[in-house]
Design a protein around this motif. Structure first.
Motif, PDB file in Angstrom:
ATOM      1  N   THR A  58      -2.992   0.923  -6.701  1.00  0.00           N
ATOM      2  CA  THR A  58      -3.427  -0.120  -5.776  1.00  0.00           C
ATOM      3  C   THR A  58      -4.084  -1.279  -6.509  1.00  0.00           C
ATOM      4  O   THR A  58      -4.929  -1.077  -7.369  1.00  0.00           O
ATOM      5  CB  THR A  58      -4.428   0.468  -4.757  1.00  0.00           C
ATOM      6  OG1 THR A  58      -3.832   1.589  -4.125  1.00  0.00           O
ATOM      7  CG2 THR A  58      -4.808  -0.556  -3.714  1.00  0.00           C
TER       8      THR A  58
ATOM      9  N   LYS B 142       0.867  -1.176   0.000  1.00  0.00           N
ATOM     10  CA  LYS B 142       0.000   0.000   0.000  1.00  0.00           C
ATOM     11  C   LYS B 142       0.900   1.220   0.000  1.00  0.00           C
ATOM     12  O   LYS B 142       1.670   1.423   0.942  1.00  0.00           O
ATOM     13  CB  LYS B 142      -0.918   0.031   1.230  1.00  0.00           C
ATOM     14  CG  LYS B 142      -1.829  -1.168   1.350  1.00  0.00           C
ATOM     15  CD  LYS B 142      -2.851  -1.194   0.247  1.00  0.00           C
ATOM     16  CE  LYS B 142      -3.723  -2.438   0.393  1.00  0.00           C
ATOM     17  NZ  LYS B 142      -4.211  -2.949  -0.838  1.00  0.00           N
ATOM     18  N   SER B 143       0.854   2.009  -1.064  1.00  0.00           N
ATOM     19  CA  SER B 143       1.683   3.196  -1.157  1.00  0.00           C
ATOM     20  C   SER B 143       1.001   4.217  -2.056  1.00  0.00           C
ATOM     21  O   SER B 143       0.308   3.849  -3.019  1.00  0.00           O
ATOM     22  CB  SER B 143       3.054   2.839  -1.747  1.00  0.00           C
ATOM     23  OG  SER B 143       3.786   4.007  -2.048  1.00  0.00           O
ATOM     24  N   SER B 144       1.222   5.489  -1.749  1.00  0.00           N
ATOM     25  CA  SER B 144       0.648   6.540  -2.601  1.00  0.00           C
ATOM     26  C   SER B 144       1.406   6.636  -3.920  1.00  0.00           C
ATOM     27  O   SER B 144       0.960   7.308  -4.850  1.00  0.00           O
ATOM     28  CB  SER B 144       0.687   7.883  -1.866  1.00  0.00           C
ATOM     29  OG  SER B 144       2.019   8.200  -1.504  1.00  0.00           O
ATOM     30  N   PHE B 145       2.549   5.963  -4.032  1.00  0.00           N
ATOM     31  CA  PHE B 145       3.346   5.989  -5.248  1.00  0.00           C
ATOM     32  C   PHE B 145       3.012   4.831  -6.194  1.00  0.00           C
ATOM     33  O   PHE B 145       3.536   4.765  -7.288  1.00  0.00           O
ATOM     34  CB  PHE B 145       4.838   5.946  -4.910  1.00  0.00           C
ATOM     35  CG  PHE B 145       5.282   7.121  -4.094  1.00  0.00           C
ATOM     36  CD1 PHE B 145       5.356   8.383  -4.653  1.00  0.00           C
ATOM     37  CD2 PHE B 145       5.605   6.961  -2.757  1.00  0.00           C
ATOM     38  CE1 PHE B 145       5.757   9.470  -3.906  1.00  0.00           C
ATOM     39  CE2 PHE B 145       6.006   8.041  -2.001  1.00  0.00           C
ATOM     40  CZ  PHE B 145       6.078   9.311  -2.572  1.00  0.00           C
TER      41      PHE B 145
END
Length: 155
Positions: A124, A118-121
């Motif tokens: 998903t 899970k990452s904003s980069f």
């Protein structure tokens, strides 16, 4: 005369042994290639629990029967379609175009690795679909342009 006959018998015998050994090797090579081309079964127990399991019917409906107008990208292992749920939520559906041992392994690896990240980069991974010979990965939809267009186009 007797030596010539013995030499001829030994030559023919050894030629037959070599011929059958080659035939045996080709047979085993052929069967191993056939077995390798079959896919390994999908391990549902190994899939991440956080991911949603989609049905093929749901994805077919969401992408308008995988219509060409919904294609948003193509890659080495598959085609990516834009999908929309009944409530209007957009998502990207990656369909594996060919099913082989390699693509099945890549599919399972992508599920295991991206399913836990899970990452904003990263885009998903929302879910997956496994029905018969169909393999799909469902990602959040990234609107606007692709990363390649944003980086290299001067618009």
């Amino acid at each position: 005369n007797r030596t010539k006959t013995l030499f001829l018998i030994l030559t023919i015998s050894s030629s037959l042994v070599i011929f059958f050994a080659i035939l045996y090797f080709i047979y085993h090579l052929w069967t191993s290639l056939l077995n390798r081309s079959r896919t390994i079964p999908f391990d549902v127990a190994a899939s991440p629990l956080k991911l949603q399991l989609f049905s093929y019917k749901e994805l077919k409906l969401a992408t308008n029967d995988f219509d060409e107008s919904n294609v948003i990208g193509k890659g080495g292992s598959g085609t990516v379609f834009r999908g929309i749920t009944r409530d209007g939520k957009l998502f990207a559906v990656k369909r594996l175009d060919s099913l082989s041992l390699q693509t099945e392994t890549e599919f399972q690896n992508e599920l295991q690795i991206l399913g836990g990240l899970k990452s904003s980069f990263l885009v998903t991974l929302l879910g997956y679909c496994v029905e018969k010979n169909h393999r799909f990965l469902i990602y959040e939809y990234m609107p606007n342009k692709s990363l390649q267009e944003l980086l290299f186009n001067e618009d």
